[in-house]
Design a protein around this motif. Structure first.
Motif, PDB file in Angstrom:
ATOM      1  N   PHE A 191     -24.961 -15.311   7.671  1.00 36.90           N
ATOM      2  CA  PHE A 191     -25.744 -16.082   8.641  1.00 36.90           C
ATOM      3  C   PHE A 191     -25.628 -15.345   9.971  1.00 36.90           C
ATOM      4  CE2 PHE A 191     -24.967 -19.037   5.321  1.00 36.90           C
ATOM      5  CZ  PHE A 191     -25.911 -20.043   5.404  1.00 36.90           C
ATOM      6  N   ARG A 192     -26.682 -14.653  10.369  1.00 38.48           N
ATOM      7  CA  ARG A 192     -26.669 -13.940  11.656  1.00 38.48           C
ATOM      8  C   ARG A 192     -27.352 -14.820  12.709  1.00 38.48           C
ATOM      9  NH1 ARG A 192     -29.762 -10.367  14.886  1.00 38.48           N
ATOM     10  NH2 ARG A 192     -28.446  -8.857  16.012  1.00 38.48           N
ATOM     11  N   VAL A 193     -26.591 -15.193  13.720  1.00 41.42           N
ATOM     12  CA  VAL A 193     -27.063 -16.080  14.778  1.00 41.42           C
ATOM     13  C   VAL A 193     -27.356 -15.248  16.018  1.00 41.42           C
ATOM     14  CG1 VAL A 193     -26.460 -18.039  16.245  1.00 41.42           C
ATOM     15  CG2 VAL A 193     -25.693 -17.979  13.858  1.00 41.42           C
ATOM     16  N   GLN A 194     -28.494 -15.495  16.655  1.00 40.37           N
ATOM     17  CA  GLN A 194     -28.840 -14.753  17.868  1.00 40.37           C
ATOM     18  C   GLN A 194     -29.502 -15.663  18.887  1.00 40.37           C
ATOM     19  OE1 GLN A 194     -31.433 -11.358  17.267  1.00 40.37           O
ATOM     20  NE2 GLN A 194     -31.048 -10.558  19.323  1.00 40.37           N
ATOM     21  N   ALA A 195     -29.056 -15.554  20.129  1.00 36.96           N
ATOM     22  CA  ALA A 195     -29.693 -16.232  21.258  1.00 36.96           C
ATOM     23  C   ALA A 195     -30.504 -15.197  22.036  1.00 36.96           C
ATOM     24  CB  ALA A 195     -28.639 -16.877  22.151  1.00 36.96           C
ATOM     25  N   PHE A 196     -31.246 -15.659  23.041  1.00 39.17           N
ATOM     26  CA  PHE A 196     -32.161 -14.761  23.743  1.00 39.17           C
ATOM     27  C   PHE A 196     -32.107 -15.022  25.246  1.00 39.17           C
ATOM     28  CE2 PHE A 196     -33.897 -15.663  19.533  1.00 39.17           C
ATOM     29  CZ  PHE A 196     -33.965 -14.380  19.004  1.00 39.17           C
ATOM     30  N   SER A 197     -32.121 -13.932  25.998  1.00 39.54           N
ATOM     31  CA  SER A 197     -32.105 -14.028  27.457  1.00 39.54           C
ATOM     32  C   SER A 197     -33.505 -13.991  28.047  1.00 39.54           C
ATOM     33  CB  SER A 197     -31.284 -12.880  28.052  1.00 39.54           C
ATOM     34  OG  SER A 197     -31.816 -11.618  27.657  1.00 39.54           O
ATOM     35  N   ARG A 198     -34.517 -13.779  27.208  1.00 39.10           N
ATOM     36  CA  ARG A 198     -35.906 -13.766  27.670  1.00 39.10           C
ATOM     37  C   ARG A 198     -36.820 -14.086  26.494  1.00 39.10           C
ATOM     38  NH1 ARG A 198     -34.132  -8.543  27.680  1.00 39.10           N
ATOM     39  NH2 ARG A 198     -33.769  -8.676  29.919  1.00 39.10           N
ATOM     40  N   SER A 199     -38.080 -14.359  26.795  1.00 37.65           N
ATOM     41  CA  SER A 199     -39.053 -14.626  25.744  1.00 37.65           C
ATOM     42  C   SER A 199     -39.517 -13.317  25.119  1.00 37.65           C
ATOM     43  CB  SER A 199     -40.261 -15.382  26.315  1.00 37.65           C
ATOM     44  OG  SER A 199     -39.859 -16.632  26.850  1.00 37.65           O
ATOM     45  N   GLN A 216     -32.082 -18.046  17.007  1.00 41.66           N
ATOM     46  CA  GLN A 216     -32.590 -17.561  15.727  1.00 41.66           C
ATOM     47  C   GLN A 216     -31.464 -17.415  14.717  1.00 41.66           C
ATOM     48  OE1 GLN A 216     -35.841 -14.500  15.223  1.00 41.66           O
ATOM     49  NE2 GLN A 216     -34.137 -13.248  14.502  1.00 41.66           N
ATOM     50  N   LEU A 217     -31.782 -17.765  13.474  1.00 41.90           N
ATOM     51  CA  LEU A 217     -30.850 -17.582  12.377  1.00 41.90           C
ATOM     52  C   LEU A 217     -31.517 -16.730  11.308  1.00 41.90           C
ATOM     53  CD1 LEU A 217     -28.256 -18.256  10.733  1.00 41.90           C
ATOM     54  CD2 LEU A 217     -29.521 -20.213   9.810  1.00 41.90           C
ATOM     55  N   GLU A 218     -30.845 -15.669  10.884  1.00 44.67           N
ATOM     56  CA  GLU A 218     -31.284 -14.885   9.737  1.00 44.67           C
ATOM     57  C   GLU A 218     -30.264 -15.052   8.621  1.00 44.67           C
ATOM     58  OE1 GLU A 218     -32.657 -10.364   8.452  1.00 44.67           O
ATOM     59  OE2 GLU A 218     -31.217 -10.634  10.069  1.00 44.67           O
ATOM     60  N   VAL A 219     -30.718 -15.591   7.493  1.00 42.05           N
ATOM     61  CA  VAL A 219     -29.868 -15.765   6.318  1.00 42.05           C
ATOM     62  C   VAL A 219     -30.153 -14.618   5.358  1.00 42.05           C
ATOM     63  CG1 VAL A 219     -29.222 -17.285   4.416  1.00 42.05           C
ATOM     64  CG2 VAL A 219     -29.959 -18.262   6.595  1.00 42.05           C
ATOM     65  N   ALA A 220     -29.109 -13.950   4.873  1.00 42.86           N
ATOM     66  CA  ALA A 220     -29.298 -12.817   3.962  1.00 42.86           C
ATOM     67  C   ALA A 220     -28.309 -12.913   2.802  1.00 42.86           C
ATOM     68  CB  ALA A 220     -29.128 -11.490   4.696  1.00 42.86           C
ATOM     69  N   LEU A 221     -28.813 -12.736   1.603  1.00 41.93           N
ATOM     70  CA  LEU A 221     -27.988 -12.618   0.401  1.00 41.93           C
ATOM     71  C   LEU A 221     -28.031 -11.157  -0.017  1.00 41.93           C
ATOM     72  CD1 LEU A 221     -26.382 -14.063  -1.879  1.00 41.93           C
ATOM     73  CD2 LEU A 221     -28.564 -14.277  -3.104  1.00 41.93           C
ATOM     74  N   VAL A 222     -26.864 -10.510  -0.013  1.00 38.55           N
ATOM     75  CA  VAL A 222     -26.818  -9.059  -0.201  1.00 38.55           C
ATOM     76  C   VAL A 222     -25.784  -8.710  -1.268  1.00 38.55           C
ATOM     77  CG1 VAL A 222     -26.511  -6.824   0.930  1.00 38.55           C
ATOM     78  CG2 VAL A 222     -27.381  -8.768   2.242  1.00 38.55           C
ATOM     79  N   GLY A 223     -26.223  -7.992  -2.303  1.00 34.73           N
ATOM     80  CA  GLY A 223     -25.301  -7.402  -3.262  1.00 34.73           C
ATOM     81  C   GLY A 223     -24.702  -8.324  -4.286  1.00 34.73           C
ATOM     82  N   ALA A 224     -24.997  -9.620  -4.249  1.00 39.62           N
ATOM     83  CA  ALA A 224     -24.446 -10.547  -5.236  1.00 39.62           C
ATOM     84  C   ALA A 224     -25.149 -10.352  -6.575  1.00 39.62           C
ATOM     85  CB  ALA A 224     -24.608 -11.990  -4.767  1.00 39.62           C
ATOM     86  N   SER A 225     -24.405 -10.455  -7.668  1.00 41.35           N
ATOM     87  CA  SER A 225     -24.977 -10.274  -9.007  1.00 41.35           C
ATOM     88  C   SER A 225     -25.648 -11.559  -9.453  1.00 41.35           C
ATOM     89  CB  SER A 225     -23.886  -9.885  -9.997  1.00 41.35           C
ATOM     90  OG  SER A 225     -23.285  -8.662  -9.624  1.00 41.35           O
ATOM     91  N   PRO A 226     -26.946 -11.516  -9.770  1.00 40.58           N
ATOM     92  CA  PRO A 226     -27.622 -12.730 -10.246  1.00 40.58           C
ATOM     93  C   PRO A 226     -27.188 -13.076 -11.660  1.00 40.58           C
ATOM     94  CG  PRO A 226     -29.117 -10.855 -10.342  1.00 40.58           C
ATOM     95  CD  PRO A 226     -27.853 -10.358  -9.684  1.00 40.58           C
ATOM     96  N   ARG A 227     -27.365 -14.351 -12.009  1.00 45.61           N
ATOM     97  CA  ARG A 227     -26.992 -14.811 -13.349  1.00 45.61           C
ATOM     98  C   ARG A 227     -28.149 -14.725 -14.330  1.00 45.61           C
ATOM     99  NH1 ARG A 227     -24.064 -20.236 -11.153  1.00 45.61           N
ATOM    100  NH2 ARG A 227     -25.592 -19.886  -9.490  1.00 45.61           N
ATOM    101  N   GLY A 228     -29.307 -14.276 -13.885  1.00 47.55           N
ATOM    102  CA  GLY A 228     -30.466 -14.079 -14.746  1.00 47.55           C
ATOM    103  C   GLY A 228     -31.178 -12.800 -14.376  1.00 47.55           C
TER     104      GLY A 228
END
Length: 376
Positions: A191-199, A216-228
């Motif tokens: 979960f990458r959280v970012q605020a902003f000092s300008r528009s 802003q929040l960026e959610v990323a799933l990286v490198g995990a092995s899927p079960r299907g």
């Protein structure tokens, strides 16, 4: 108190273009937000007991108001949104009480009578579905469900190591405490959280328009092995509806990406479920939500599913990312860019201009006379 049967959060469409912008909106109190300038700071609130706990505080101070965003990975990842009508409001944390079984009152924004709006968003579960034999993109669920991952049972990194004051960002990186299949042996959920000092808007898609009032929040799933072989993933979000005049929004484009650089070739559809009450099943406890609001909470939930059984997917590079904006007040509304306006002016204005110019030429242009004389 708000209810899920008649929620103040409704679906809205806020931007033109091929990618629709979805919002969960609440009515805004007049005169509270939309200030031209804010002093935005980001800090990790240290644990007085010396333990590496994650409590990230974003404070955006304007002339007449302050916005507080409090992000935490204590329990399931969660964020508090608090808006006050003074530039002098502060966050108060009682760590010993916050980490106790009864955290009520451990987290406060003072002075209390300055609070104009408060709400919370909790990320409770990571879903996984097997879409191998599913052709219906809008199916619910979008395939055979695997047992979900409870985000309350994840362990998270110390965000102090990822804190970047220059970009006003920090990253929560987690993996399950119990991982018998070793699906997350080489993977993580961030979960990458970012605020902003300008528009402005980021360079990377989906390029959501942000202001100093948003986070802003960026959610990323990286490198995990899927079960299907063709697993689709999703998130469950629980929204706390609180107060008589709520003013907040969650805003995103209905698209996720299966590659880090992002682009049309890696774009995945993002499907959102309607809001539904959470009374049918127990919610994972969020200490910061309980600490601020007490034990009597009013939640609604909705799910997001990323991808379809056809086209690009997580299976391409074992990567999935999705972004959203969280804010208080009026959500940013995309306007048409100068390039688009120029194209529209040329495309729509050229025929009319040609007709007008031709008519003026016929009326005002030089007169031509025939070589033949009329016969009387």
């Amino acid at each position: 108190m708000c209810s899920c049967e008649e929620p103040r959060w409704g679906w809205g469409h806020c931007a033109p273009g091929p990618i629709l912008l979805l919002s969960l909106l609440l009515a805004a109190p007049l005169g509270l937000l939309g200030e031209e300038t804010r002093q935005v700071t980001l800090e990790v609130i240290p644990d007085s007991m010396g333990l590496p706990q994650n409590l990230l505080h974003i404070r955006a101070v304007g002339t007449n108001s302050t916005l507080h965003y409090v992000w935490s990975s204590l329990g399931p990842p969660a964020v508090l949104l608090v808006a006050t009508n003074t530039p002098h409001s502060d966050l108060s944390v009682n760590w010993s009480r916050l980490l106790s079984p009864e955290p009520d009152g451990a987290l406060m924004v003072l002075p209390k009578d300055s609070i104009q709006f408060s709400s919370a968003l909790v990320f409770t579960r990571l879903f996984e579905f097997d879409s191998t034999n599913t052709s219906d993109v809008a199916a619910e669920p979008p395939g055979k469900p695997y047992p979900p991952y409870s985000l309350a049972e994840f362990s998270w990194n110390n965000i102090t190591d990822s804190l970047d004051p220059a970009t006003l960002s920090a990253t929560f990186r987690g993996h399950p405490n119990q991982d018998p299949t070793r699906a997350f042996a080489n993977g993580s959920l961030t979960f990458r959280v970012q605020a902003f000092s300008r528009s402005g808007r980021p360079a990377q898609p989906p390029r959501l328009l942000h202001t100093m009032d948003t986070c802003q929040l960026e959610v990323a799933l990286v490198g995990a092995s899927p079960r299907g072989n063709r697993s689709l993933f999703g998130l469950e979000l629980d929204q706390l509806l609180w107060g008589s005049l709520p003013s907040g929004f969650v805003q995103w484009r209905p698209v996720a990406f299966s590659q880090k650089q992002g682009g049309r070739e890696s774009a995945l559809p993002c499907q959102a479920s309607p809001l539904h009450p959470t009374l049918a099943y127990p919610l994972p406890q969020s200490p910061i939500v309980r600490a601020f609001f007490g034990s009597h909470n009013n939640f609604c939930a909705f799910n997001l599913t990323f991808g379809a059984s056809t086209g690009p997917g997580y299976w391409d590079q074992h990567y999935l990312s999705w972004s959203m904006l969280l804010g208080v007040g009026t959500p940013p509304v995309d306007a048409l860019s100068p390039l688009v306006l120029g194209i529209m002016a040329v495309a729509l204005g050229a025929p009319g201009f040609m007709l007008l110019a031709g008519g003026l030429f016929l009326l005002l242009g030089p007169k031509r006379y025939s070589e033949y004389q009329p016969i009387n």
